[in-house]
Design an enzyme around this catalytic site. Structure first.
Site, PDB file in Angstrom:
ATOM      1  N   ARG A 159       0.840  -0.904  -0.023  1.00  0.00           N
ATOM      2  CA  ARG A 159      -0.016   0.103  -0.044  1.00  0.00           C
ATOM      3  C   ARG A 159       0.640   1.069  -0.041  1.00  0.00           C
ATOM      4  O   ARG A 159       1.976   1.124   0.509  1.00  0.00           O
ATOM      5  CB  ARG A 159      -0.873  -0.010   1.440  1.00  0.00           C
ATOM      6  CG  ARG A 159      -1.780  -1.208   1.447  1.00  0.00           C
ATOM      7  CD  ARG A 159      -2.906  -1.005   2.677  1.00  0.00           C
ATOM      8  NE  ARG A 159      -3.707  -2.192   2.984  1.00  0.00           N
ATOM      9  CZ  ARG A 159      -3.393  -3.379   3.348  1.00  0.00           C
ATOM     10  NH1 ARG A 159      -2.256  -3.629   3.917  1.00  0.00           N
ATOM     11  NH2 ARG A 159      -4.273  -4.415   3.600  1.00  0.00           N
ATOM     12  N   LYS A 182      -2.509  -2.722   7.777  1.00  0.00           N
ATOM     13  CA  LYS A 182      -3.724  -2.495   8.536  1.00  0.00           C
ATOM     14  C   LYS A 182      -3.754  -3.397   9.830  1.00  0.00           C
ATOM     15  O   LYS A 182      -3.737  -4.438   9.790  1.00  0.00           O
ATOM     16  CB  LYS A 182      -4.845  -2.631   7.613  1.00  0.00           C
ATOM     17  CG  LYS A 182      -4.873  -1.662   6.594  1.00  0.00           C
ATOM     18  CD  LYS A 182      -6.344  -1.782   5.568  1.00  0.00           C
ATOM     19  CE  LYS A 182      -6.587  -0.513   4.579  1.00  0.00           C
ATOM     20  NZ  LYS A 182      -7.611  -0.842   3.810  1.00  0.00           N
ATOM     21  N   HIS A 250      -2.903   3.032  -6.015  1.00  0.00           N
ATOM     22  CA  HIS A 250      -3.293   1.795  -5.402  1.00  0.00           C
ATOM     23  C   HIS A 250      -3.637   0.646  -6.465  1.00  0.00           C
ATOM     24  O   HIS A 250      -3.523  -0.474  -6.434  1.00  0.00           O
ATOM     25  CB  HIS A 250      -4.625   2.002  -4.906  1.00  0.00           C
ATOM     26  CG  HIS A 250      -4.878   0.718  -3.567  1.00  0.00           C
ATOM     27  ND1 HIS A 250      -4.263   0.520  -2.514  1.00  0.00           N
ATOM     28  CD2 HIS A 250      -6.005  -0.058  -3.867  1.00  0.00           C
ATOM     29  CE1 HIS A 250      -4.766  -0.265  -2.139  1.00  0.00           C
ATOM     30  NE2 HIS A 250      -5.701  -0.736  -2.459  1.00  0.00           N
ATOM     31  N   ARG A 253      -0.843  -1.708  -7.092  1.00  0.00           N
ATOM     32  CA  ARG A 253      -0.889  -2.632  -6.003  1.00  0.00           C
ATOM     33  C   ARG A 253      -1.832  -3.852  -6.608  1.00  0.00           C
ATOM     34  O   ARG A 253      -1.450  -4.985  -6.354  1.00  0.00           O
ATOM     35  CB  ARG A 253      -1.321  -2.352  -4.676  1.00  0.00           C
ATOM     36  CG  ARG A 253      -1.718  -3.290  -3.647  1.00  0.00           C
ATOM     37  CD  ARG A 253      -2.070  -2.721  -2.056  1.00  0.00           C
ATOM     38  NE  ARG A 253      -2.804  -3.439  -1.308  1.00  0.00           N
ATOM     39  CZ  ARG A 253      -2.492  -4.236  -0.323  1.00  0.00           C
ATOM     40  NH1 ARG A 253      -1.351  -4.579  -0.262  1.00  0.00           N
ATOM     41  NH2 ARG A 253      -3.370  -5.056   0.232  1.00  0.00           N
ATOM     42  N   HIS A 276      -4.248  -9.256   3.408  1.00  0.00           N
ATOM     43  CA  HIS A 276      -5.444  -9.230   3.387  1.00  0.00           C
ATOM     44  C   HIS A 276      -5.894 -10.078   4.647  1.00  0.00           C
ATOM     45  O   HIS A 276      -5.349 -11.189   4.886  1.00  0.00           O
ATOM     46  CB  HIS A 276      -6.165 -10.029   2.141  1.00  0.00           C
ATOM     47  CG  HIS A 276      -6.173  -8.968   0.925  1.00  0.00           C
ATOM     48  ND1 HIS A 276      -6.296  -9.411  -0.180  1.00  0.00           N
ATOM     49  CD2 HIS A 276      -5.980  -7.441   1.146  1.00  0.00           C
ATOM     50  CE1 HIS A 276      -6.297  -8.265  -0.872  1.00  0.00           C
ATOM     51  NE2 HIS A 276      -5.999  -7.389  -0.225  1.00  0.00           N
ATOM     52  N   TYR A 285      -9.906 -10.948  -6.898  1.00  0.00           N
ATOM     53  CA  TYR A 285      -8.758 -10.946  -8.165  1.00  0.00           C
ATOM     54  C   TYR A 285      -9.020 -11.894  -8.824  1.00  0.00           C
ATOM     55  O   TYR A 285      -8.814 -11.913 -10.302  1.00  0.00           O
ATOM     56  CB  TYR A 285      -7.315 -11.014  -7.797  1.00  0.00           C
ATOM     57  CG  TYR A 285      -7.006  -9.595  -6.691  1.00  0.00           C
ATOM     58  CD1 TYR A 285      -6.666  -8.377  -7.668  1.00  0.00           C
ATOM     59  CD2 TYR A 285      -6.906  -9.595  -5.558  1.00  0.00           C
ATOM     60  CE1 TYR A 285      -6.482  -7.192  -6.868  1.00  0.00           C
ATOM     61  CE2 TYR A 285      -6.630  -8.274  -4.961  1.00  0.00           C
ATOM     62  CZ  TYR A 285      -6.391  -7.327  -5.486  1.00  0.00           C
ATOM     63  OH  TYR A 285      -6.053  -6.069  -5.015  1.00  0.00           O
TER      64      TYR A 285
END
Length: 304
Positions: A159, A182, A250, A253, A276, A285
């Site tokens: 990110r 995150k 982004h 990524r 994730h 994806y």
């Protein structure tokens, strides 16, 4: 007007989210804005100051009125869902401490949203973006800096906030980076030789000292680099190359993940590389890859 008791409760709730759920400051700021917006509406809706008593009496009808008001002023379904999530989180925490029934709020359904697929660039376009970014600045060290950041986004799946959080202590870049993403979740990310070289080239040209405690990527005055210069470099590159507005930092990524999947990468491994929390996020994806295959099929199949 919000009562001192309610203001204090909001502060304690945000502290709770920060301490126990490792919420980032940007997330906490968004939560606070969403809940304050909700309370401001309730104050106008009921023509009374908001305190612990009034918010404990919020009804299903009140929630519907708030959501209708937010949509009427142009808030998207996605943004409204985020605001509702923040309000529910606050009510869940507060009701457990104040002893009131939060069902009217917690049972409110979020608006339906059309699933948004990631918008990656194809491999050729991503490579051309890197070439274009390298030519955007007249200052060689700034061009090298922007190229290094974008290379980390595409080559390592970082990110932009993760790339910009790197420090001088990580120079020269190792073959594997430990990234904190995150929610404070850590992951190990392999660093391609091309990414290590891009960062090395930038470090050699950077006029600011590479102190271990200071940010790796620096602004022109020597302070920490923010995301805006990288976003601007991408805007210029996509304008030059005729790419859509979805060609953002982004998107690089997203491109990293999609290109790995197209090359036969394992979905679980890609989940780990991206950081994730849920496999379902990474599975989007596969939909992108399937959509791309159908496009190729439509163009190439020799049907009459």
């Amino acid at each position: 007007m919000i009562s001192p008791a309610l203001t204090d409760a909001m502060g304690r709730w945000l502290d709770h989210e920060r301490a126990l759920n490792a919420a980032a400051q940007n997330t906490l700021t968004a939560y606070q804005g969403d809940v304050l917006g909700f309370l401001a509406f309730m104050q106008t809706h009921h023509a009374e100051a908001q305190g612990l008593g009034p918010i404990a009496r919020v009804t299903v009808s009140d929630m519907r009125a708030w959501m209708a008001h937010e949509r009427a002023r142009g808030l998207s379904a996605r943004s409204l869902a985020r605001a509702l999530s923040a309000v529910k989180s606050f009510y869940r925490w507060l009701s457990a401490r104040e002893g009131f029934e939060p069902t009217a709020v917690l049972s409110t359904r979020a608006p339906r949203m059309k699933a948004r697929l990631p918008r990656p660039l194809d491999e050729d376009a991503a490579a051309r973006v890197l070439e274009a970014v390298e030519l955007q600045s007249r200052e060689p060290w700034v061009a090298a800096r922007d190229t290094a950041v974008v290379t980390l986004l595409w080559g390592c799946g970082l990110r932009i906030s993760e790339a910009l959080s790197l420090t001088g202590a990580q120079v020269p870049l190792p073959e594997t980076l430990r990234i904190t993403g995150k929610g404070g979740k850590e992951r190990l990310v392999p660093v391609l030789p091309v990414a290590r070289k891009a960062v090395s080239d930038y470090v050699k040209l950077c006029p600011h000292p590479m102190d271990a405690a200071l940010p790796l990527f620096r602004g022109v005055r020597g302070g920490a680099l923010g995301p805006r210069p990288i976003q601007k470099a991408m805007e210029m590159a996509r304008a030059q190359l005729g790419l859509p507005s979805t060609a953002t930092p982004h998107a690089m990524r997203h491109s990293f993940a999609t290109h790995l999947l197209s090359a036969g990468g394992d979905l679980r491994a890609i989940q780990e590389l991206l950081g994730h929390a849920s496999l379902s996020t990474t599975q989007t994806y596969t939909a992108v890859d399937a959509a791309r295959l159908m496009e190729i099929y439509d163009r190439a199949h020799p049907r009459p």
